[in-house]
Design a protein around this motif. Structure first.
Motif, short mmCIF file in Angstrom:
data_model
loop_
_atom_site.label_atom_id
_atom_site.label_comp_id
_atom_site.label_asym_id
_atom_site.label_seq_id
_atom_site.Cartn_x
_atom_site.Cartn_y
_atom_site.Cartn_z
N PRO A 17 40.25 56.24 9.16
CA PRO A 17 39.82 56.29 7.76
C PRO A 17 38.36 56.74 7.66
O PRO A 17 37.56 56.48 8.56
N ARG A 64 46.65 57.98 14.94
CA ARG A 64 46.47 58.23 13.50
C ARG A 64 45.02 58.56 13.21
O ARG A 64 44.11 58.02 13.86
N ALA A 71 50.29 44.88 11.13
CA ALA A 71 50.70 45.86 10.12
C ALA A 71 50.12 45.60 8.74
O ALA A 71 50.28 46.43 7.85
N ARG A 72 49.46 44.47 8.55
CA ARG A 72 48.96 44.12 7.21
C ARG A 72 47.47 43.82 7.25
O ARG A 72 46.94 43.36 8.25
N SER A 81 45.12 48.29 7.39
CA SER A 81 46.37 48.98 7.09
C SER A 81 46.24 49.81 5.81
O SER A 81 46.69 50.96 5.72
N TYR A 82 45.59 49.20 4.81
CA TYR A 82 45.36 49.89 3.53
C TYR A 82 44.48 51.13 3.76
O TYR A 82 44.77 52.21 3.25
N TRP A 83 43.41 50.96 4.54
CA TRP A 83 42.51 52.09 4.77
C TRP A 83 43.20 53.22 5.52
O TRP A 83 43.00 54.39 5.19
N TYR A 84 43.97 52.90 6.53
CA TYR A 84 44.68 53.94 7.29
C TYR A 84 45.66 54.68 6.39
O TYR A 84 45.83 55.90 6.52
N ALA A 85 46.31 53.96 5.50
CA ALA A 85 47.26 54.60 4.58
C ALA A 85 46.55 55.50 3.59
O ALA A 85 47.07 56.55 3.20
N LYS A 86 45.33 55.09 3.20
CA LYS A 86 44.60 55.83 2.17
C LYS A 86 43.87 57.03 2.75
O LYS A 86 43.78 58.08 2.13
N GLY A 87 43.30 56.86 3.94
CA GLY A 87 42.57 57.97 4.57
C GLY A 87 41.12 58.02 4.15
O GLY A 87 40.22 57.70 4.92
#
Length: 294
Positions: A238, A235, A164-165, A169-175
């Protein structure tokens, strides 16, 4: 080392461990130490008491930084992040932990970052590679100097990840990610980073160390490694697009390749997860980590 040059505080007991910072690495370090030393005292120091119940549940005595009580341990792992501290304050915190929490019988390891290196053209970097002069790098280098000056080690870790980290994870959240898909990123699973720190403490290592899994990947390849996992397969992937703006983290250019053979040999360590693909394949079959909680 420098530990003998001062009057070290008395240890709370043999094989005792003091961990400053209870993030994912700190908790994994406590669990691995407990498994190896079932009777040892482990003290976990935190900025707030939010995780204290969880620490007690795994046999760790919690203490607040604001209530540091003079107890010291044979070994100290300092893995509190730089973000809450000012530029000079971070190094001062490392020095204070070495002076006040370390009895000096074992090792002192400061968890640093390979982000201090200057290389960004895809070349090989070892422990002695040239360092950057960005504010972020200079803050970390001051803290490294405090650890090494006290007789301890500064372990420069690759990009840490768990399910999860991490960067993915950052890229998936950002898109949409303003960075090249082809820049190389060195990687290491959080549990392997904690395992490296454990071996470095046991070896009473000193100076600069470097730890990575030895399998750097491009941003695009990291997403490929993650995309088939149940937590990510539904999901949207990115999208990377290089811009003139440097990325928030990681290489703006070609990145670098860590050669940490010398450090791995010095402390007697090898990663459990030799590649990010190996971890995500194993985790998809049988989830092999506790829920990632702050």
């Amino acid at each position: 080392g420098g530990a003998s040059a001062r009057a070290a505080p008395a240890s709370v007991g043999p094989d005792s461990l003091y961990v400053v910072g209870r993030g994912v690495m700190g908790q994994s370090g406590c669990l691995q130490w407990r498994a190896a030393y079932p009777d040892a005292t482990i003290i976990g120091e935190t900025g707030s008491d939010a995780s204290h119940e969880r620490l007690r549940a795994i046999g760790v005595e919690p203490v607040l930084r604001s209530a540091r009580d003079g107890r010291a341990c044979d070994h100290v792992l300092f893995c509190a992040p730089p973000s809450p501290f000012g530029d000079d304050e971070y190094g001062e915190e490392v020095a204070a932990a070495a002076a006040g929490c370390w009895a000096g019988a074992g090792g002192f390891v400061f968890a640093s970052s390979g982000g201090v290196f200057a290389e960004d053209d895809g070349n090989v970097v070892t422990e002695g590679g040239a360092t950057a002069s960005t504010p972020r790098a200079l803050k970390m280098l001051k803290a490294e100097a405090a650890a090494i000056g006290a007789g301890g080690a500064a372990a420069r870790f690759a990009g840490l990840y768990s399910r999860a980290r991490g960067a993915h994870s950052y890229w998936y959240a950002k898109g949409d990610v303003a960075a090249s898909p082809s820049g190389l990123i060195n990687l290491l699973h959080y549990d392997d980073a904690a395992g490296f720190a454990k071996r470095a403490l046991e070896a009473k290592a000193t100076g600069v160390l470097l730890a990575a899994d030895g399998a750097p990947r491009t941003r695009a390849a990291i997403v490929d490694a993650v995309a088939g996992h149940p937590a990510f397969r539904d999901r949207p992937r990115p999208v990377f697009a290089a811009t003139d703006e440097p990325p928030r983290r990681g290489p703006a250019g070609g990145g670098r390749i860590y050669d940490c053979a010398a450090s791995a040999t010095a402390v007697g360590w090898a990663p459990t997860y030799a590649t990010i693909e190996a971890f995500f394949a194993a985790d998809a079959e049988a989830p092999c980590e506790v829920a990632d909680k702050k």
